[in-house]
Enzyme design. Structure first.
Site, PDB file in Angstrom:
ATOM      1  N   GLU A  78      68.642 -16.191 -66.462  1.00 61.35           N
ATOM      2  CA  GLU A  78      69.007 -16.124 -68.201  1.00 61.35           C
ATOM      3  C   GLU A  78      69.448 -17.472 -67.959  1.00 61.35           C
ATOM      4  OE1 GLU A  78      68.406 -15.467 -71.002  1.00 61.35           O
ATOM      5  OE2 GLU A  78      67.204 -13.718 -70.753  1.00 61.35           O
ATOM      6  N   ARG A  88      71.917  -7.796 -84.320  1.00 63.38           N
ATOM      7  CA  ARG A  88      70.322  -7.028 -85.023  1.00 63.38           C
ATOM      8  C   ARG A  88      71.084  -6.006 -85.749  1.00 63.38           C
ATOM      9  NH1 ARG A  88      66.649  -5.158 -82.961  1.00 63.38           N
ATOM     10  NH2 ARG A  88      66.990  -5.075 -81.576  1.00 63.38           N
ATOM     11  N   CYS A 141      73.799  -8.670 -74.246  1.00 55.49           N
ATOM     12  CA  CYS A 141      73.480  -9.494 -72.903  1.00 55.49           C
ATOM     13  C   CYS A 141      73.549 -10.358 -72.841  1.00 55.49           C
ATOM     14  CB  CYS A 141      72.440  -8.580 -73.291  1.00 55.49           C
ATOM     15  SG  CYS A 141      71.647  -7.320 -72.476  1.00 55.49           S
TER      16      CYS A 141
END
Length: 216
Positions: A78, A88, A141
């Site tokens: 990332e 979510r 994350c």
């Protein structure tokens, strides 16, 4: 050189997390660097506390967090973590923050301190599917990527940090329906090992991170 590698516990109804399984299988030494590992809960806030405790205990030169990104086909280092939590699904304690900052008053984003392009190039050269990602999502994350980079910017300026997502494991995909992208955990271990080797090599000045040919 010491490298702390963390992996998340299972979440979202899964019985395993390939990130944690791959981290557990890493060798104790990679390219001459000592590798220590830690297990993180998938719980907003608590994951950061456990990370801070592990960093304080081990005082690593590099902290690399690993997480699962179901639906991705490649191992994805990332590039950026954002100061934004928007879950979510609930975490493992039932928390579901929506549109909240990770660090009140913190910078909007931090860019990784790891050589993500060199990491991807090294994995791809060995035949491991890998690509740089420019979004770590808004779940735990991303929270860990932002948190480790905030630690680097504040309490541990000599430490470098970053995050890598891995796909579903093959064992998971067998239960998730036709066409679900997945990867054998052994391939993940190979990819993570190569990525860590690239970190060590860049630290020692053996290679320079590149930007060409790594994105899809």
């Amino acid at each position: 050189m010491k490298i702390l590698v963390t992996g998340f516990q299972p979440f979202g109804g899964e019985s395993m997390n390939p990130a944690l399984e791959a981290v557990r299988r890493l060798p104790d030494t990679i390219a001459g660097a000592q590798v220590v590992t830690a297990e993180l809960p998938v719980v907003f806030g608590r994951d950061g506390e456990v990370l801070r405790e592990a960093v304080a205990e081990h005082k690593p030169d590099v902290c690399l967090c690993i997480g699962q990104a179901g639906g991705r086909t490649h191992i994805t280092p990332e590039f950026v973590g954002i100061n934004y939590a928007h879950a979510r699904i609930p975490d493992n304690d039932g928390n579901q923050p929506l549109a909240q900052p990770i660090v009140e008053g913190g910078p909007d984003a931090y860019f990784t301190l790891l050589p993500v392009h060199a990491m991807v190039d090294k994995m791809r050269a060995a035949g491991v599917p890998a690509v740089v990602s420019y979004t770590a999502g808004t779940y735990c994350c991303n929270e860990m990527l932002y948190t480790v980079l905030h630690l680097c910017a504040t309490d541990y300026p000599e430490m470098r940090g970053g995050f890598i997502h891995v796909p579903y494991a093959t064992e998971q995909a067998a239960r998730l329906g036709d066409g679900t992208p997945s990867m054998p955990i052994d391939t993940m271990v190979e990819g993570l090992t190569l990525a860590i080797e690239a970190c060590v090599e860049v630290e020692h000045g053996d290679i320079v991170g590149t930007t060409g040919g790594t994105e899809q």
